[in-house]
Design an enzyme around this catalytic site. Structure first.
Site, PDB file in Angstrom:
ATOM      1  N   CYS A  83      -7.192  38.376 -37.936  1.00  0.00           N
ATOM      2  CA  CYS A  83      -5.959  39.107 -38.199  1.00  0.00           C
ATOM      3  C   CYS A  83      -4.707  38.336 -37.832  1.00  0.00           C
ATOM      4  CB  CYS A  83      -6.002  40.426 -37.434  1.00  0.00           C
ATOM      5  SG  CYS A  83      -6.169  40.186 -35.671  1.00  0.00           S
ATOM      6  N   GLU A 127     -12.777  46.193 -39.631  1.00  0.00           N
ATOM      7  CA  GLU A 127     -11.632  46.499 -38.768  1.00  0.00           C
ATOM      8  C   GLU A 127     -10.554  45.467 -39.010  1.00  0.00           C
ATOM      9  OE1 GLU A 127     -10.108  45.749 -34.348  1.00  0.00           O
ATOM     10  OE2 GLU A 127     -11.215  44.398 -35.658  1.00  0.00           O
ATOM     11  N   ARG A 174      -4.511  50.914 -28.643  1.00  0.00           N
ATOM     12  CA  ARG A 174      -4.810  49.835 -29.598  1.00  0.00           C
ATOM     13  C   ARG A 174      -4.973  50.472 -30.965  1.00  0.00           C
ATOM     14  NH1 ARG A 174      -6.562  44.647 -28.272  1.00  0.00           N
ATOM     15  NH2 ARG A 174      -7.351  43.443 -30.014  1.00  0.00           N
ATOM     16  N   ARG A 176      -5.624  50.232 -34.830  1.00  0.00           N
ATOM     17  CA  ARG A 176      -6.241  49.349 -35.807  1.00  0.00           C
ATOM     18  C   ARG A 176      -6.648  50.156 -37.042  1.00  0.00           C
ATOM     19  NH1 ARG A 176      -4.202  46.050 -33.165  1.00  0.00           N
ATOM     20  NH2 ARG A 176      -5.047  44.166 -32.223  1.00  0.00           N
TER      21      ARG A 176
HETATM   22  C1  LIG Z   1     -10.473  39.507 -34.799  1.00  0.00           C
HETATM   23  S1  LIG Z   1     -11.686  38.453 -34.195  1.00  0.00           S
HETATM   24  C2  LIG Z   1     -13.074  39.525 -34.164  1.00  0.00           C
HETATM   25  C3  LIG Z   1     -13.547  39.809 -32.770  1.00  0.00           C
HETATM   26  C4  LIG Z   1     -14.790  40.635 -32.655  1.00  0.00           C
HETATM   27  N1  LIG Z   1     -14.751  41.871 -33.361  1.00  0.00           N
HETATM   28  C5  LIG Z   1     -15.132  40.883 -31.205  1.00  0.00           C
HETATM   29  O1  LIG Z   1     -15.545  41.983 -30.833  1.00  0.00           O
HETATM   30  O2  LIG Z   1     -14.993  39.973 -30.381  1.00  0.00           O
HETATM   31  C6  LIG Z   1     -12.056  37.417 -35.571  1.00  0.00           C
HETATM   32  C7  LIG Z   1     -13.078  36.324 -35.291  1.00  0.00           C
HETATM   33  O3  LIG Z   1     -13.327  35.570 -36.499  1.00  0.00           O
HETATM   34  C8  LIG Z   1     -13.584  34.227 -36.124  1.00  0.00           C
HETATM   35  N2  LIG Z   1     -13.388  33.343 -37.296  1.00  0.00           N
HETATM   36  C9  LIG Z   1     -12.215  32.854 -37.780  1.00  0.00           C
HETATM   37  N3  LIG Z   1     -12.442  32.079 -38.856  1.00  0.00           N
HETATM   38  C10 LIG Z   1     -13.779  32.085 -39.071  1.00  0.00           C
HETATM   39  C11 LIG Z   1     -14.620  31.441 -40.036  1.00  0.00           C
HETATM   40  N4  LIG Z   1     -14.109  30.667 -40.985  1.00  0.00           N
HETATM   41  N5  LIG Z   1     -15.962  31.667 -39.973  1.00  0.00           N
HETATM   42  C12 LIG Z   1     -16.482  32.458 -39.000  1.00  0.00           C
HETATM   43  N6  LIG Z   1     -15.734  33.070 -38.047  1.00  0.00           N
HETATM   44  C13 LIG Z   1     -14.395  32.880 -38.094  1.00  0.00           C
HETATM   45  C14 LIG Z   1     -12.600  33.976 -34.979  1.00  0.00           C
HETATM   46  O4  LIG Z   1     -13.011  32.923 -34.162  1.00  0.00           O
HETATM   47  C15 LIG Z   1     -12.617  35.327 -34.247  1.00  0.00           C
HETATM   48  O5  LIG Z   1     -13.551  35.325 -33.198  1.00  0.00           O
END
Ligand SMILES: C[S@@+](CC[C@H](N)C(=O)[O-])C[C@H]1O[C@@H](n2cnc3c(N)ncnc32)[C@H](O)[C@@H]1O
Length: 421
Positions: A83, A127, A174, A176
């Protein structure tokens, strides 16, 4: 249904899995997870995921590099797609929506649905930040319209809701956007009634997070996403809300057969709330390095300045002078309220307006410890404790995560429907 095979995308430290397993560990079985942080070499989130769920429990590569054939068939796809483009840290006008660098990861989800074809999951739970419903600034709601149209094209009924966890007794403010999608011809979708009834009474969100709507049942707006016969996604991209104005997507809504219904809604909650006070660790339970969390006397003035109200003249790099104003915040934070939103910079030591500072039982003021941040997101204690992951990183991971209690409530409601068939 005896069990639901789940895949967790953008898994971070596993917030969806924690939430669903709390609902029912024997029912929601995570069969595959993917997490890869493009910004760092060391993969802290994946390390924490593996520590908790076992070695090999997470695929730690860019989701775009994973062939869909390598992803096991599953009944439910969950994930908080990144996000950064919409987060509160960047202003709406700077956000690039799903055209942005990170935002385009939506297409990774869409790709799985398309390539899985008849084996695509019957349920999705996603989310994102609340501003997903508003972006981009010049065509408000367009990005969400694209998401809805993608899911429409793939045969899903979609409901969404902006949920502030604190409105339902959880310990963090929070807010969302949560999105649930049900494939037509599968159990939850088969129970569908009417848009009004689903949004306000009988849907998954209506049951898990009751609401009262501002407007009469019959007065929900219907927005045809697009009339174009050919490429609806291109049409939406070019034409959706082109004239400007508010996003048509309000806090609660539903899309079926390409028509979206939406309304504002007020939360209804009658239980006992959990406050910041309930998340704190005291006495012997505090970490060995607790002293490093107390604000030194010589920094107190600076903290007060950041938290205080101000009206001061500032100069932009181009020489333009303007008045910067902001109101005062609680300092220390009240512990008899839910915490404010945890953001990724919560962990640093320097004085900062957004970081929490509380007066603990010793009468001194300190920042929050990693375990307290875990509690505020309703994770088990010490979830992010892991070799090679320092306190700052632990806070970062919690800033990226979600309030697991929200997922638990959605999971419980889904389970009731799926077991009733
Ligand atoms: C908003 S966070 C989600 C966190 C998760 N819901 C949690 O409970 O910790 C988005 C996640 O997507 C990962 N991400 C970003 N780009 C990505 C990619 N190209 N492939 C896989 N994961 C990726 C980031 O590192 C981050 O941990």
């Amino acid at each position: 249904m005896k069990e639901v095979r789940v895949i967790e995308l953008f898994a971070g430290v596993g917030g969806f899995r924690v939430g669903l397993e709390k609902a029912d560990k024997d029912f929601f079985k995570t069969v595959w997870a993917n997490q890869w942080e493009p910004a760092t070499k060391v993969q802290h989130a994946a390390m924490v995921y593996e520590k908790n769920f076992g070695q090999g429990s997470v695929s730690n590569v860019d989701i775009n590099s994973v062939p869909v054939e390598d992803i096991p068939d599953h009944d439910m796809l969950v994930g908080g797609f990144p996000c950064q483009d919409y987060s509160v840290a960047s202003t709406l006008s700077r956000s690039k929506g799903i055209e942005g660098k990170k935002g385009i990861l939506w297409w990774a989800i869409y790709n799985i649905l398309v390539k899985k074809g008849a084996k695509a999951p019957s349920l999705l739970l996603l989310e994102n930040v609340d501003r997903l419903l508003l972006s981009p600034a010049k065509q408000r709601g367009r990005d969400f319209a694209i998401i809805l149209e993608c899911l429409n094209e793939q045969g899903y009924i979609v409901e969404w809701r902006v949920i502030n966890a604190a409105d339902y007794g959880m310990p963090q403010k929070r807010r969302r956007t949560y999105i649930c999608a049900y494939k037509k011809g599968t159990p939850v979708a088969d129970g569908f009634t009417t848009p009004n009834d689903w949004i306000q009474n009988s849907g998954i969100f209506a049951k898990a997070f009751p609401i009262e709507c501002d407007r009469d049942l019959t007065s929900l707006d219907a927005h045809i996403l697009s009339d174009a016969r050919k490429d609806r996604l291109v049409d939406i991209t070019e034409n959706f809300n082109r004239k400007g104005g508010d996003s048509p997507f309000k806090k609660a809504g539903l899309m079926i057969d390409g028509v979206a219904y939406s309304t504002d809604a007020n939360p209804v909650f009658k239980g006992a709330p959990i406050y910041l006070r309930d998340c704190l660790v005291r006495g012997e339970n505090r970490p060995a390095d607790i002293e490093s969390f107390y604000i030194p006397d010589d920094q107190m003035e600076r903290w007060r300045y950041f938290k205080g109200s101000k009206r001061e003249e500032r100069t932009r790099p181009d020489g333009f002078k303007y008045f910067y104003t902001e109101g005062a915040m609680d300092f220390p934070d009240s512990i008899d309220k839910p915490a404010r939103t945890i953001i990724t910079s919560e962990g640093g030591k320097s004085p900062d307006r957004c970081r929490h500072a509380i007066e603990d039982e010793t009468g001194r003021i300190r920042r929050l410890t990693p375990v307290e941040l875990e509690h505020i997101n309703m994770f088990p204690s010490n979830w992010t404790e892991c070799k090679g992951v320092d306190n700052g990183k632990r806070a970062f991971l919690m800033g990226n995560a979600l309030v697991c209690g929200i997922v638990t409530k959605i999971g419980e409601e889904l389970e009731k429907r799926l077991k009733a068939e």
